[in-house]
Design a protein around this motif. Structure first.
Motif, PDB file in Angstrom:
ATOM      1  N   SER A 140       0.812  -1.220   0.000  1.00  0.00           N
ATOM      2  CA  SER A 140       0.000   0.000   0.000  1.00  0.00           C
ATOM      3  C   SER A 140       0.840   1.261   0.000  1.00  0.00           C
ATOM      4  O   SER A 140       0.379   2.320  -0.432  1.00  0.00           O
ATOM      5  CB  SER A 140      -0.938   0.016   1.224  1.00  0.00           C
ATOM      6  N   ILE A 141       2.077   1.159   0.494  1.00  0.00           N
ATOM      7  CA  ILE A 141       2.952   2.325   0.562  1.00  0.00           C
ATOM      8  C   ILE A 141       4.396   1.834   0.618  1.00  0.00           C
ATOM      9  O   ILE A 141       4.674   0.754   1.160  1.00  0.00           O
ATOM     10  CB  ILE A 141       2.629   3.209   1.786  1.00  0.00           C
ATOM     11  N   VAL A 142       5.294   2.593   0.031  1.00  0.00           N
ATOM     12  CA  VAL A 142       6.715   2.255   0.074  1.00  0.00           C
ATOM     13  C   VAL A 142       7.298   2.703   1.412  1.00  0.00           C
ATOM     14  O   VAL A 142       6.930   3.756   1.942  1.00  0.00           O
ATOM     15  CB  VAL A 142       7.470   2.940  -1.088  1.00  0.00           C
ATOM     16  N   GLY A 143       8.235   1.907   1.965  1.00  0.00           N
ATOM     17  CA  GLY A 143       8.877   2.293   3.222  1.00  0.00           C
ATOM     18  C   GLY A 143       7.898   2.267   4.385  1.00  0.00           C
ATOM     19  O   GLY A 143       7.056   1.394   4.491  1.00  0.00           O
ATOM     20  N   ASN A 144       8.022   3.252   5.286  1.00  0.00           N
ATOM     21  CA  ASN A 144       7.126   3.361   6.452  1.00  0.00           C
ATOM     22  C   ASN A 144       7.039   2.036   7.203  1.00  0.00           C
ATOM     23  O   ASN A 144       5.957   1.556   7.548  1.00  0.00           O
ATOM     24  CB  ASN A 144       5.742   3.834   6.011  1.00  0.00           C
ATOM     25  N   THR A 145       8.200   1.452   7.471  1.00  0.00           N
ATOM     26  CA  THR A 145       8.240   0.090   8.009  1.00  0.00           C
ATOM     27  C   THR A 145       7.694  -0.019   9.433  1.00  0.00           C
ATOM     28  O   THR A 145       7.125  -1.051   9.799  1.00  0.00           O
ATOM     29  CB  THR A 145       9.674  -0.455   7.968  1.00  0.00           C
ATOM     30  N   SER A 146       7.849   1.029  10.243  1.00  0.00           N
ATOM     31  CA  SER A 146       7.326   0.953  11.606  1.00  0.00           C
ATOM     32  C   SER A 146       5.801   1.002  11.615  1.00  0.00           C
ATOM     33  O   SER A 146       5.150   0.271  12.373  1.00  0.00           O
ATOM     34  CB  SER A 146       7.897   2.078  12.463  1.00  0.00           C
ATOM     35  N   ALA A 147       5.228   1.869  10.776  1.00  0.00           N
ATOM     36  CA  ALA A 147       3.769   1.922  10.662  1.00  0.00           C
ATOM     37  C   ALA A 147       3.225   0.566  10.211  1.00  0.00           C
ATOM     38  O   ALA A 147       2.232   0.056  10.758  1.00  0.00           O
ATOM     39  CB  ALA A 147       3.362   3.014   9.682  1.00  0.00           C
ATOM     40  N   LYS A 148       3.865  -0.019   9.216  1.00  0.00           N
ATOM     41  CA  LYS A 148       3.453  -1.347   8.749  1.00  0.00           C
ATOM     42  C   LYS A 148       3.608  -2.389   9.857  1.00  0.00           C
ATOM     43  O   LYS A 148       2.754  -3.267  10.014  1.00  0.00           O
ATOM     44  CB  LYS A 148       4.287  -1.763   7.532  1.00  0.00           C
ATOM     45  N   ALA A 149       4.708  -2.290  10.609  1.00  0.00           N
ATOM     46  CA  ALA A 149       4.963  -3.269  11.666  1.00  0.00           C
ATOM     47  C   ALA A 149       3.870  -3.246  12.722  1.00  0.00           C
ATOM     48  O   ALA A 149       3.429  -4.299  13.199  1.00  0.00           O
ATOM     49  CB  ALA A 149       6.319  -3.002  12.314  1.00  0.00           C
ATOM     50  N   ALA A 150       3.424  -2.051  13.116  1.00  0.00           N
ATOM     51  CA  ALA A 150       2.376  -1.960  14.143  1.00  0.00           C
ATOM     52  C   ALA A 150       1.110  -2.669  13.704  1.00  0.00           C
ATOM     53  O   ALA A 150       0.484  -3.412  14.475  1.00  0.00           O
ATOM     54  CB  ALA A 150       2.091  -0.499  14.458  1.00  0.00           C
ATOM     55  N   VAL A 151       0.718  -2.454  12.450  1.00  0.00           N
ATOM     56  CA  VAL A 151      -0.489  -3.102  11.932  1.00  0.00           C
ATOM     57  C   VAL A 151      -0.251  -4.593  11.756  1.00  0.00           C
ATOM     58  O   VAL A 151      -1.117  -5.426  12.085  1.00  0.00           O
ATOM     59  CB  VAL A 151      -0.915  -2.441  10.606  1.00  0.00           C
ATOM     60  N   ASP A 152       0.907  -4.964  11.237  1.00  0.00           N
ATOM     61  CA  ASP A 152       1.262  -6.380  11.077  1.00  0.00           C
ATOM     62  C   ASP A 152       1.206  -7.125  12.413  1.00  0.00           C
ATOM     63  O   ASP A 152       0.687  -8.239  12.500  1.00  0.00           O
ATOM     64  CB  ASP A 152       2.662  -6.474  10.467  1.00  0.00           C
ATOM     65  N   ILE A 153       1.746  -6.511  13.465  1.00  0.00           N
ATOM     66  CA  ILE A 153       1.721  -7.136  14.791  1.00  0.00           C
ATOM     67  C   ILE A 153       0.287  -7.334  15.267  1.00  0.00           C
ATOM     68  O   ILE A 153      -0.075  -8.411  15.778  1.00  0.00           O
ATOM     69  CB  ILE A 153       2.510  -6.276  15.794  1.00  0.00           C
ATOM     70  N   ALA A 154      -0.544  -6.308  15.105  1.00  0.00           N
ATOM     71  CA  ALA A 154      -1.952  -6.423  15.523  1.00  0.00           C
ATOM     72  C   ALA A 154      -2.670  -7.507  14.723  1.00  0.00           C
ATOM     73  O   ALA A 154      -3.500  -8.247  15.266  1.00  0.00           O
ATOM     74  CB  ALA A 154      -2.650  -5.074  15.354  1.00  0.00           C
ATOM     75  N   LEU A 155      -2.359  -7.613  13.437  1.00  0.00           N
ATOM     76  CA  LEU A 155      -2.940  -8.674  12.614  1.00  0.00           C
ATOM     77  C   LEU A 155      -2.525 -10.051  13.127  1.00  0.00           C
ATOM     78  O   LEU A 155      -3.363 -10.965  13.243  1.00  0.00           O
ATOM     79  CB  LEU A 155      -2.509  -8.514  11.159  1.00  0.00           C
ATOM     80  N   HIS A 156      -1.245 -10.206  13.446  1.00  0.00           N
ATOM     81  CA  HIS A 156      -0.782 -11.507  13.935  1.00  0.00           C
ATOM     82  C   HIS A 156      -1.366 -11.843  15.305  1.00  0.00           C
ATOM     83  O   HIS A 156      -1.612 -13.015  15.615  1.00  0.00           O
ATOM     84  CB  HIS A 156       0.746 -11.541  13.974  1.00  0.00           C
ATOM     85  N   ASP A 157      -1.610 -10.820  16.114  1.00  0.00           N
ATOM     86  CA  ASP A 157      -2.300 -11.034  17.393  1.00  0.00           C
ATOM     87  C   ASP A 157      -3.686 -11.620  17.123  1.00  0.00           C
ATOM     88  O   ASP A 157      -4.111 -12.592  17.771  1.00  0.00           O
ATOM     89  CB  ASP A 157      -2.401  -9.695  18.139  1.00  0.00           C
ATOM     90  N   CYS A 158      -4.369 -11.066  16.127  1.00  0.00           N
ATOM     91  CA  CYS A 158      -5.698 -11.585  15.747  1.00  0.00           C
ATOM     92  C   CYS A 158      -5.607 -12.992  15.173  1.00  0.00           C
ATOM     93  O   CYS A 158      -6.434 -13.869  15.507  1.00  0.00           O
ATOM     94  CB  CYS A 158      -6.352 -10.668  14.720  1.00  0.00           C
ATOM     95  N   PHE A 159      -4.634 -13.247  14.298  1.00  0.00           N
ATOM     96  CA  PHE A 159      -4.485 -14.575  13.699  1.00  0.00           C
ATOM     97  C   PHE A 159      -4.340 -15.639  14.783  1.00  0.00           C
ATOM     98  O   PHE A 159      -4.988 -16.692  14.741  1.00  0.00           O
ATOM     99  CB  PHE A 159      -3.226 -14.639  12.807  1.00  0.00           C
ATOM    100  N   ALA A 160      -3.461 -15.372  15.758  1.00  0.00           N
ATOM    101  CA  ALA A 160      -3.204 -16.358  16.806  1.00  0.00           C
ATOM    102  C   ALA A 160      -4.404 -16.535  17.730  1.00  0.00           C
ATOM    103  O   ALA A 160      -4.693 -17.650  18.186  1.00  0.00           O
ATOM    104  CB  ALA A 160      -1.960 -15.939  17.607  1.00  0.00           C
ATOM    105  N   LYS A 161      -5.112 -15.448  17.998  1.00  0.00           N
ATOM    106  CA  LYS A 161      -6.322 -15.565  18.818  1.00  0.00           C
ATOM    107  C   LYS A 161      -7.373 -16.410  18.109  1.00  0.00           C
ATOM    108  O   LYS A 161      -8.087 -17.201  18.736  1.00  0.00           O
ATOM    109  CB  LYS A 161      -6.873 -14.174  19.141  1.00  0.00           C
TER     110      LYS A 161
END
Length: 365
Positions: free
Chosen positions: A92-113
């Motif tokens: 969706s966007i180039v770079g901005n790796t920390s912003a992506k990481a925050a959302v990615d982490i929340a997604l993985h929290d949901c996946f595991a739940k």
């Protein structure tokens, strides 16, 4: 199980003591917390700290990227289509790796739940326990020696020493003072945070070897872009060299691995863009026979818990650097990973195991 909302919450926590490296000084840990809520009531949490001098992101850029680019791309999407959701996140966007990481982490929290498993078990379950080092900030030799002694006495026999801020002679004086104060048993790792030129790095490391200062490894001795210089240091020293800021992406990792420019890689979720990409980097490194460390920025227990779950899931991760939450004056998270001195363990709760988050003095479940 569709994504219903993605919310952001800015937080700020003072450190017990200023954290100093060759790149910056931090007195307050600032972050953006992210909460994903699905239409079935499942929630997931993530975190992104601004690290201007490494990722190029600010609090404002992280929050705006999540609100105006990542959220519109993801809201309404089904988490059961995990590959598609993660592909959308990262394209969706180039770079901005920390912003992506925050959302990615929340997604993985949901996946595991959704699976009813702690995240580290869902990702691979290599171990249920980790052992962290403790970082000594750049200061005068005497102050660093006292700090190092205090950390060792408090049960942290592996220290990560920040160097590279001024002269090689000053750095050697720092390490000599620390080694004299703590003795020969404790393990010392150095992190130059890009502070040396290749020739300076080789000279410094060789002098430390000659003085028998007992250095286990040296992290990112040269500027991030200088892969040739990194290889020069690796080829001309016997101490292990670890790439950190040189490796954000799988492409960066491949460049370092193919050229044999480092002996280890340091993976951080905020550089990689989250767990999905971090897994790819680790597997690539493993295919080259190169072990990885997992570290963090100055993050709260939320983000470091995610990094710890990733690290515990992977056999190729041999070292971790997860002391950041111990540096903070306050803890906003209930649950998550648990510290027993240097030992990190996990609860049986699904996902990240976080049971409560406090922002703006308000409990958010």
């Amino acid at each position: 199980m569709n994504i219903k909302t993605i919310e952001t919450y800015p937080v700020a926590i003072p450190l017990h003591k200023p954290f100093k490296t060759a790149l910056r000084t931090v007195t307050v840990a600032e972050s953006i917390y992210v909460k994903i809520t699905c239409d079935d009531g499942t929630t997931g949490w993530g975190e992104a700290p601004p690290t201007h001098v490494i990722t190029g992101e600010s609090l404002f850029s992280i929050q705006e990227t999540i609100k105006h680019i990542l959220s519109p791309a993801l809201i309404g999407k089904s988490l059961l289509a995990r590959e598609e959701v993660l592909h959308l996140l990262h394209t969706s966007i180039v770079g901005n790796t920390s912003a992506k990481a925050a959302v990615d982490i929340a997604l993985h929290d949901c996946f595991a739940k959704r699976c009813g498993l702690p995240l580290y078990q869902l990702l691979g379950g290599s171990t249920s326990q980790l052992e962290t080092d403790y970082t000594v900030s750049v200061n005068s030799p005497a102050e660093m020696a006292e700090d190092a002694a205090a950390y060792v006495e408090n049960g942290f026999p592996v220290l990560k020493i920040k160097v590279g801020k001024d002269t090689i002679a000053a750095d050697i004086a720092r390490i000599e003072a620390i080694r004299e104060r703590i003795g020969s048993e404790a393990t010392i790792r150095l992190d130059a945070n890009q502070g040396w030129t290749p020739k300076e790095a080789v000279s410094a490391i060789q002098q430390m070897e000659q003085r028998e200062l007992g250095i286990e490894l040296v992290e990112q001795p040269v500027p991030a872009h200088d892969i040739e210089g990194l290889k020069y240091v690796t080829d001309h020293t016997s101490i292990h060299i670890m790439a950190d800021e040189s490796v954000f992406s799988e492409e960066d990792a491949r460049r370092v691995l193919v050229t044999r420019s480092a002996d280890l890689l340091n993976i951080k979720l905020m550089k990689a863009g989250g767990i999905h990409k971090a897994l790819q980097i680790n597997k690539l490194a493993e295919s080259f026979g190169v072990p990885c460390m997992v570290g963090s920025m100055i993050e709260t227990k939320l983000g470091v818990t995610a990094a710890a779950h990733f690290a515990a899931s992977q056999r190729n991760v041999t070292r971790v650097d997860f002391d950041a939450p111990l540096m903070l004056s306050e803890d906003l998270i209930d649950g998550g990973m648990q510290y027993n001195g240097r030992i990190i363990t996990f609860t049986d709760e699904a996902g990240l195991g976080i049971t409560n988050v406090r922002t703006e003095k308000e409990a958010i479940r």
